[in-house]
Design a protein around this motif. Sequence first.
Motif, PDB file in Angstrom:
ATOM      1  N   PRO A 142       0.810  -1.230   0.000  1.00  0.00           N
ATOM      2  CA  PRO A 142       0.000   0.000   0.000  1.00  0.00           C
ATOM      3  C   PRO A 142       0.837   1.272   0.000  1.00  0.00           C
ATOM      4  O   PRO A 142       0.366   2.326  -0.442  1.00  0.00           O
ATOM      5  CB  PRO A 142      -0.833  -0.127   1.281  1.00  0.00           C
ATOM      6  CG  PRO A 142      -0.087  -1.109   2.139  1.00  0.00           C
ATOM      7  CD  PRO A 142       0.559  -2.059   1.187  1.00  0.00           C
ATOM      8  N   GLN A 143       2.075   1.182   0.475  1.00  0.00           N
ATOM      9  CA  GLN A 143       2.916   2.370   0.490  1.00  0.00           C
ATOM     10  C   GLN A 143       3.255   2.845  -0.926  1.00  0.00           C
ATOM     11  O   GLN A 143       3.547   4.025  -1.145  1.00  0.00           O
ATOM     12  CB  GLN A 143       4.198   2.128   1.305  1.00  0.00           C
ATOM     13  CG  GLN A 143       5.151   1.121   0.692  1.00  0.00           C
ATOM     14  CD  GLN A 143       4.849  -0.306   1.087  1.00  0.00           C
ATOM     15  OE1 GLN A 143       3.694  -0.669   1.302  1.00  0.00           O
ATOM     16  NE2 GLN A 143       5.895  -1.135   1.194  1.00  0.00           N
TER      17      GLN A 143
ATOM     18  N   ASP B 129       1.108   2.896  -3.438  1.00  0.00           N
ATOM     19  CA  ASP B 129      -0.020   3.755  -3.793  1.00  0.00           C
ATOM     20  C   ASP B 129       0.013   5.063  -3.016  1.00  0.00           C
ATOM     21  O   ASP B 129      -0.329   6.125  -3.547  1.00  0.00           O
ATOM     22  CB  ASP B 129      -1.343   3.030  -3.519  1.00  0.00           C
ATOM     23  CG  ASP B 129      -1.664   1.989  -4.570  1.00  0.00           C
ATOM     24  OD1 ASP B 129      -1.079   2.039  -5.674  1.00  0.00           O
ATOM     25  OD2 ASP B 129      -2.496   1.099  -4.293  1.00  0.00           O
ATOM     26  N   ARG B 130       0.431   4.982  -1.775  1.00  0.00           N
ATOM     27  CA  ARG B 130       0.479   6.188  -0.943  1.00  0.00           C
ATOM     28  C   ARG B 130       1.365   7.262  -1.574  1.00  0.00           C
ATOM     29  O   ARG B 130       1.027   8.446  -1.561  1.00  0.00           O
ATOM     30  CB  ARG B 130       1.013   5.821   0.445  1.00  0.00           C
ATOM     31  CG  ARG B 130       1.209   7.015   1.365  1.00  0.00           C
ATOM     32  CD  ARG B 130       1.927   6.598   2.634  1.00  0.00           C
ATOM     33  NE  ARG B 130       2.305   7.746   3.447  1.00  0.00           N
ATOM     34  CZ  ARG B 130       3.191   7.715   4.429  1.00  0.00           C
ATOM     35  NH1 ARG B 130       3.791   6.552   4.752  1.00  0.00           N
ATOM     36  NH2 ARG B 130       3.484   8.798   5.110  1.00  0.00           N
TER      37      ARG B 130
ATOM     38  N   GLU C 142       3.474  12.892  -5.608  1.00  0.00           N
ATOM     39  CA  GLU C 142       2.773  13.456  -4.463  1.00  0.00           C
ATOM     40  C   GLU C 142       2.109  14.745  -4.923  1.00  0.00           C
ATOM     41  O   GLU C 142       2.702  15.539  -5.656  1.00  0.00           O
ATOM     42  CB  GLU C 142       3.750  13.749  -3.326  1.00  0.00           C
ATOM     43  CG  GLU C 142       4.427  12.516  -2.751  1.00  0.00           C
ATOM     44  CD  GLU C 142       5.411  12.877  -1.661  1.00  0.00           C
ATOM     45  OE1 GLU C 142       5.066  12.725  -0.473  1.00  0.00           O
ATOM     46  OE2 GLU C 142       6.530  13.316  -1.995  1.00  0.00           O
TER      47      GLU C 142
ATOM     48  N   ASP D 114       0.195  17.366   0.056  1.00  0.00           N
ATOM     49  CA  ASP D 114       1.139  16.319   0.475  1.00  0.00           C
ATOM     50  C   ASP D 114       2.585  16.668   0.124  1.00  0.00           C
ATOM     51  O   ASP D 114       3.517  16.004   0.596  1.00  0.00           O
ATOM     52  CB  ASP D 114       0.785  14.986  -0.190  1.00  0.00           C
ATOM     53  CG  ASP D 114      -0.511  14.399   0.344  1.00  0.00           C
ATOM     54  OD1 ASP D 114      -0.870  14.713   1.494  1.00  0.00           O
ATOM     55  OD2 ASP D 114      -1.160  13.632  -0.392  1.00  0.00           O
TER      56      ASP D 114
END
Length: 387
Positions: free
Chosen positions: A266-267, A269-270, A292, A296
């Motif tokens: 998931p990181q 996608d983050r 980003e 963000d």
Amino acid sequence: MHYDLIVIGAGIAGLGHAWAAAKQGHSVAVFETNARAEGASIRNFGMVWPVGQPAGPQRALALRSRTLWRELGAAAGFPVHSCGSIHLAHHDDELAVLQEFAPSPAADGLDIELVTPEQIARLTPAANPNSLKGGLYSHTELRVTPPIAVSSIAAHLADAHNVQFHFDTPITKVESGLVLSSQGESWTADRIVIASGAYFQHLFPEIHREERLLLCKLQMLLTEPQPADWQLGPHIASGLTLRHYPSFRDCPSLSAVKERFANDSPQLDRFGIHVMASQADGGGLILGDSHEYGDDIEPTDKAEIDALMLAELQKIMQVPNWNIARRWHGLYAKHPSKMCFVREVCPEVLVVNGFGGNGMTLSLAFSESIIHHWKNSAQWEVLHGTN
């Protein structure tokens, strides 16, 4: 001094407008805040990437830009490599996406073929053979080294087309037919194009707010030069890239790829990470990247992002030298729903912005289209589908 066209911004979009107008015999001046172009145009992979553009008008622009890059490289004397690209599939769901894409209308205009691991090994020494299922080889993509290309284009426009460059000249005000600098100097023109990329806050910021333009920050890396007898060959992209570019969005198996990465990593996608590699003229590999957006974005880079990118790259690639020589980040402006936007902010003044990460791929052809409309119309015309 009066010109037919004034362009604000010496990145690739600005240079594209200047070149297209100068080729038609118009007098052109380009104004740039810094001593040279310092934005996204010199902070990218140097990929001209039609395979990532959706079929239809956007891919047609990418393919036209490909032709223009080759023409401009020959004229300005900088290398334009017809290297192509390979999307590597190390998982069955990734290979399924490529198998769905290759025969579909989504691939229209591309010169592509599905390739086996054995064929990939003959195309590049960089592919990690462990668990490699196959790939998609496209003959279409080009490679330039961005700082060399951008500076060479500016020099060529000045020498061969008498384009006047005003570097270190911040423009603080624009009206119909008039630009004013921070030093109080003024110049006039029949028409003005503002192509300031991520630095859009200084001129007509309200227009950019109305368009809901987003800033995107990406982190990138450059390795030390690889051995002289080792060449990457085609650009390399991974299964992660399939979820990034819209050309693959209608492939039925893409949802499985997205779900697997969302569950397992998931990181990625983050931080909007998908990994690609290109080889610079000096022999090093340009690696990246992350995405980003908006709030963000921080002024400092994240070591976590660099580590994640390198870990994913080392899953799909094997290269002689992973030592990192340079790290940097870039900023670009992205429109939330369109390829880019064009707005006439006052009579005969256009803002052209929001190409996202597609500026190197689309800008030359899009700029040519703008100048073509200028030549064939008494008024500026906005291209269908961009406004």
